[in-house]
Motif scaffolding. Sequence first.
Motif, PDB file in Angstrom:
ATOM      1  N   PRO A  62       0.807  -1.224   0.000  1.00 27.97           N
ATOM      2  CA  PRO A  62       0.000   0.000   0.000  1.00 27.97           C
ATOM      3  C   PRO A  62       0.842   1.278   0.000  1.00 27.97           C
ATOM      4  CG  PRO A  62      -0.558  -1.423   1.847  1.00 27.97           C
ATOM      5  CD  PRO A  62       0.626  -2.011   1.200  1.00 27.97           C
ATOM      6  N   VAL A  63       0.649   2.110  -1.003  1.00 28.14           N
ATOM      7  CA  VAL A  63       1.327   3.400  -1.078  1.00 28.14           C
ATOM      8  C   VAL A  63       0.569   4.355  -0.162  1.00 28.14           C
ATOM      9  CG1 VAL A  63       2.026   5.300  -2.584  1.00 28.14           C
ATOM     10  CG2 VAL A  63       2.113   2.944  -3.425  1.00 28.14           C
TER      11      VAL A  63
ATOM     12  N   PRO B 267       6.194   5.134   7.117  1.00 31.73           N
ATOM     13  CA  PRO B 267       6.285   4.640   5.751  1.00 31.73           C
ATOM     14  C   PRO B 267       7.733   4.437   5.321  1.00 31.73           C
ATOM     15  CG  PRO B 267       5.406   6.886   5.799  1.00 31.73           C
ATOM     16  CD  PRO B 267       5.627   6.461   7.208  1.00 31.73           C
ATOM     17  N   GLU B 268       7.923   3.400   4.537  1.00 33.03           N
ATOM     18  CA  GLU B 268       9.249   3.038   4.060  1.00 33.03           C
ATOM     19  C   GLU B 268       9.371   3.410   2.581  1.00 33.03           C
ATOM     20  OE1 GLU B 268      11.412  -1.202   3.074  1.00 33.03           O
ATOM     21  OE2 GLU B 268       9.806  -1.165   4.541  1.00 33.03           O
ATOM     22  N   PRO B 269      10.392   4.201   2.206  1.00 31.39           N
ATOM     23  CA  PRO B 269      10.562   4.516   0.782  1.00 31.39           C
ATOM     24  C   PRO B 269      11.084   3.285   0.035  1.00 31.39           C
ATOM     25  CG  PRO B 269      12.236   5.623   2.100  1.00 31.39           C
ATOM     26  CD  PRO B 269      11.356   4.880   3.052  1.00 31.39           C
ATOM     27  N   ILE B 270      10.430   2.981  -1.070  1.00 30.34           N
ATOM     28  CA  ILE B 270      10.826   1.852  -1.916  1.00 30.34           C
ATOM     29  C   ILE B 270      11.193   2.399  -3.293  1.00 30.34           C
ATOM     30  CG2 ILE B 270      10.010  -0.246  -3.086  1.00 30.34           C
ATOM     31  CD1 ILE B 270      10.263  -0.724  -0.147  1.00 30.34           C
ATOM     32  N   LYS B 271      12.404   2.067  -3.750  1.00 30.08           N
ATOM     33  CA  LYS B 271      12.855   2.473  -5.087  1.00 30.08           C
ATOM     34  C   LYS B 271      12.555   1.319  -6.033  1.00 30.08           C
ATOM     35  CE  LYS B 271      16.351   5.378  -5.999  1.00 30.08           C
ATOM     36  NZ  LYS B 271      17.704   5.893  -6.055  1.00 30.08           N
TER      37      LYS B 271
ATOM     38  N   ILE C 157       5.683   3.242   1.079  1.00 29.58           N
ATOM     39  CA  ILE C 157       4.703   2.200   1.379  1.00 29.58           C
ATOM     40  C   ILE C 157       4.702   1.918   2.879  1.00 29.58           C
ATOM     41  CG2 ILE C 157       5.000   1.155  -0.891  1.00 29.58           C
ATOM     42  CD1 ILE C 157       6.301  -1.229   0.768  1.00 29.58           C
ATOM     43  N   ASP C 158       3.663   1.229   3.315  1.00 30.14           N
ATOM     44  CA  ASP C 158       3.552   0.869   4.726  1.00 30.14           C
ATOM     45  C   ASP C 158       3.162  -0.598   4.816  1.00 30.14           C
ATOM     46  OD1 ASP C 158       3.131   0.626   7.410  1.00 30.14           O
ATOM     47  OD2 ASP C 158       1.969   2.466   7.591  1.00 30.14           O
ATOM     48  N   LYS C 159       4.099  -1.432   5.210  1.00 30.29           N
ATOM     49  CA  LYS C 159       3.848  -2.878   5.299  1.00 30.29           C
ATOM     50  C   LYS C 159       2.919  -3.230   6.454  1.00 30.29           C
ATOM     51  CE  LYS C 159       7.856  -4.205   2.819  1.00 30.29           C
ATOM     52  NZ  LYS C 159       8.041  -5.258   1.924  1.00 30.29           N
ATOM     53  N   LYS C 160       2.751  -2.316   7.430  1.00 31.81           N
ATOM     54  CA  LYS C 160       1.853  -2.567   8.560  1.00 31.81           C
ATOM     55  C   LYS C 160       0.520  -1.860   8.341  1.00 31.81           C
ATOM     56  CE  LYS C 160       5.633  -3.159  11.720  1.00 31.81           C
ATOM     57  NZ  LYS C 160       6.346  -2.657  12.863  1.00 31.81           N
ATOM     58  N   PHE C 161       0.201  -1.596   7.121  1.00 34.84           N
ATOM     59  CA  PHE C 161      -1.009  -0.923   6.667  1.00 34.84           C
ATOM     60  C   PHE C 161      -2.235  -1.547   7.318  1.00 34.84           C
ATOM     61  CE2 PHE C 161      -4.299  -1.041   3.334  1.00 34.84           C
ATOM     62  CZ  PHE C 161      -4.456   0.289   3.079  1.00 34.84           C
ATOM     63  N   PRO C 162      -3.195  -0.834   7.848  1.00 28.35           N
ATOM     64  CA  PRO C 162      -3.238   0.610   7.950  1.00 28.35           C
ATOM     65  C   PRO C 162      -2.733   1.151   9.279  1.00 28.35           C
ATOM     66  CG  PRO C 162      -5.400  -0.239   8.461  1.00 28.35           C
ATOM     67  CD  PRO C 162      -4.505  -1.430   8.191  1.00 28.35           C
ATOM     68  N   ALA C 163      -2.207   0.285  10.141  1.00 23.33           N
ATOM     69  CA  ALA C 163      -1.841   0.732  11.485  1.00 23.33           C
ATOM     70  C   ALA C 163      -0.442   1.339  11.573  1.00 23.33           C
ATOM     71  CB  ALA C 163      -1.928  -0.435  12.455  1.00 23.33           C
TER      72      ALA C 163
END
Length: 182
Positions: free
Chosen positions: A137-138, A165-169, A155-161
């Motif tokens: 999820p962006v 957010p982690e930047p992904i290239k 993105i947030d791998k623990k979406f939605p909590a």
Amino acid sequence: MKYITLTLLAPLIVFAQAKAAPEEHELVRVWKSESPDGNYYGALRLMPAIADRGEFDGFRLEIFPIEEKKTPKALGERFFASDVEGRLPAEVKWTADSKFLVFTTESSGGHSPWHSTTYVFSVSDKKIVCLDDVIGPVVDSDFKLEGAHTGTFKIDKKFPAGEHPEPIKLDISRLFLEDPKK
């Protein structure tokens, strides 16, 4: 008496309808841009709500080739069109090599404001891929493009909590491989 009343009211009704029409047309907004190489023209047009679900139902993406041979430049036959329902465009950019159109969206109903569903259109494949389905999820509508077609998305791998957010290239061209998750 009925006919006199209708005769007097008819011009008022027509006037009221005429006054309402321009307001409806003012709601429709358009994003449009020529690709960096000048070969394509992209447009995103908001679609007004038909039912009572909010201001807009979604938007339509349209891509046209630009015919350089004509003077002045002219748009050719529509190359691609697709409707995205329930979303509104937030950020829209062509990649530097003009092969992809990247756009983040937000909910047309205002739901989940932290989720920016992101899409990528490929000119050569005539296809749209939802980035969220591939990398997660962006959660930020702002993204960076660099090089020919590399993008950085949060993105947030623990979406939605999740709160960080982690930047992904990502090499955007990989989205259009048979298995883009590899």
